[in-house]
Design an enzyme around this catalytic site. Structure first.
Site, short mmCIF file in Angstrom:
data_model
loop_
_atom_site.label_atom_id
_atom_site.label_comp_id
_atom_site.label_asym_id
_atom_site.label_seq_id
_atom_site.Cartn_x
_atom_site.Cartn_y
_atom_site.Cartn_z
CD GLU A 13 -3.07 -1.31 2.46
OE1 GLU A 13 -4.38 -0.85 2.56
OE2 GLU A 13 -2.83 -1.84 3.47
CB SER A 134 -5.60 -0.54 -1.02
OG SER A 134 -4.88 0.96 0.26
CE1 TYR A 198 -6.79 4.20 -2.44
CE2 TYR A 198 -6.37 1.60 -3.09
CZ TYR A 198 -6.26 2.91 -2.36
OH TYR A 198 -6.49 2.31 -0.77
NE ARG A 237 -13.32 3.27 4.04
CZ ARG A 237 -12.91 2.89 3.29
NH1 ARG A 237 -11.59 3.66 3.72
NH2 ARG A 237 -12.17 1.44 3.75
CG ASP A 239 -14.81 -0.93 4.09
OD1 ASP A 239 -15.00 0.51 4.71
OD2 ASP A 239 -13.39 -0.99 3.73
CD GLU A 251 -11.00 -4.35 5.34
OE1 GLU A 251 -10.03 -3.46 5.74
OE2 GLU A 251 -11.05 -5.34 4.54
CG ASN A 253 -10.33 0.64 6.27
OD1 ASN A 253 -9.40 -0.04 5.63
ND2 ASN A 253 -11.69 0.21 6.51
N GLY A 257 -7.38 6.11 3.50
CA GLY A 257 -6.58 6.53 2.64
C GLY A 257 -7.34 7.86 2.51
#
Length: 286
Positions: A13, A134, A198, A237, A239, A251, A253, A257
Site C-alpha cells: 500500500e 486496499s 484508486y 472507516r 466497511d 472490516e 480501517n 486513505g
C-alpha cells in the site's frame, strides 16, 4: 508546533500512502502549519523517528508497519505524539479475523467465516489477507480448486475465508466517536478492487447513501460501536455489504486513505467538514 507527515512505508500500500500523505501535507501547509514530509522506507523504518525533529507525527501509513501498532509503539517509547489510534486498537483492528470476532460479540452481523478451504460448504467465497487493506490480494473463488489456489498464494499472509455476499458496498465513518454517516460505493466494474478504489472515474459514490433508513443507521451505529470498543481515535472507516436490507460488517480501517478518491474525506462532508477541517481536527485532537 512542527509536524512530520509520515508516509510511504514498505508494504503493497506504499503508493496509496504516498498519495494520502502528500494530500495531508498540502492541507496542513495551506492552513499555515509548520509541516514536512518523511518518506518511510526499509532503510529508515526506525531511525526516521529518532533522527528527525518534530513535535507531532501525522501518520499517513496504510497496512503493516504503520497501521498495525508497530510504528505507534515506537512513538510511544519515544514519548512522541501522533495522530490516530494507539498501539492496541491499531493492532486489533488490523487483524480482520480478530475484529470480526469482536464485532460478532457486539451483536454486529458478519459474513460467515471459514477456518480452512475444507470447511467451505458453499461457494462463492472471498479469500484475502487478514492484515492488508486496499483490496490487495483479494480473490473471489467459485470452486474448491480456485479456493485452494488462492489460499496457497496467500498462505504467508494469514488468509481470511468468508462467504461472498453479493450486495451494495457501504462505508461508514466515525470521527473521535462522532458518527459521520454512510456512503454507498458503486464500482463500474461491479467489484470494488484496487483499480476501482484508486482510479478516478472507475467508481461512483452515493453521498449520503440512498438506502433504507434502518440499514443506514445500523451501519452507522455498528461503525461507532467498533470504534468505541477498540478504543480507536481520530477518523476511522468501517466497511459493510448491504443485502436484502441487512448490513454485514467486513472490516474497520484505522488510518483510512486521504487521496482524491478516498472515502474518509467524502464521509466528513456529510457533517460539513472540509478536507482541511478533517486534518485540523486530527492534529488538534492529539
Amino acid at each position: 508546533m512542527k509536524i512530520a507527515v509520515v508516509m510511504g512505508g514498505i508494504t503493497s500500500e506504499r503508493e496509496v500512502s504516498l498519495r494520502s500523505g502528500q494530500a495531508i501535507l498540502n492541507s496542513l501547509l495551506r492552513q499555515g502549519y509548520d509541516a514536512y514530509k518523511i518518506d518511510l522506507t526499509k532503510e529508515n523504518l526506525v531511525s526516521a523517528f529518532i533522527e528527525n525533529d518534530y513535535d507531532l507525527v501525522y501518520l499517513a501509513l496504510h497496512g503493516e508497519y504503520g497501521e498495525d501498532g508497530r510504528v505507534q509503539s515506537i512513538l510511544d517509547m519515544l514519548g512522541k505524539k501522533y495522530t490516530g489510534s494507539g498501539v492496541t486498537g491499531s493492532a486489533v483492528a488490523m487483524d480482520k479475523i480478530l475484529t470480526k470476532i469482536i464485532a460478532k460479540d457486539l451483536g454486529i452481523r458478519i459474513a460467515k467465516t471459514y477456518g480452512s478451504v475444507e470447511e467451505i460448504d458453499s461457494y462463492p467465497v472471498v479469500i484475502k489477507p487478514a492484515k492488508e487493506g486496499s483490496s490487495v490480494g483479494l480473490y473471489i473463488c467459485n470452486t474448491k480448486e480456485e479456493a485452494l489456489k488462492a489460499y496457497e498464494v496467500l498462505q504467508n499472509k494469514e488468509p481470511l475465508i468468508e462467504e461472498f455476499i453479493k450486495g451494495d458496498e457501504l462505508t461508514a465513518g466515525v470521527l473521535n466517536g462522532e458518527k459521520l454517516g454512510v456512503v454507498r460505493i458503486k464500482p463500474k466494474s461491479g467489484l470494488y478492487d484496487y483499480e476501482s478504489k484508486y482510479t478516478v472515474g472507475k467508481t461512483e459514490y452515493e453521498c449520503p447513501a440512498q438506502i433504507d433508513e434502518k440499514a443506514y443507521e445500523e451501519a452507522s451505529e455498528a461503525a461507532r460501536k467498533i470504534h468505541e470498543k477498540l478504543g480507536l481515535k481520530g477518523v476511522t472507516r468501517s466497511d459493510f455489504i448491504l443485502k436484502d436490507g441487512k448490513t454485514y460488517f467486513l472490516e474497520v480501517n484505522t488510518c483510512p486513505g486521504m487521496t482524491e478518491t478516498s472515502l474518509a474525506p467524502k464521509l466528513a462532508t456529510l457533517k460539513g467538514y472540509s478536507f482541511d477541517d478533517l486534518t485540523k481536527i486530527m492534529v488538534e485532537s492529539c
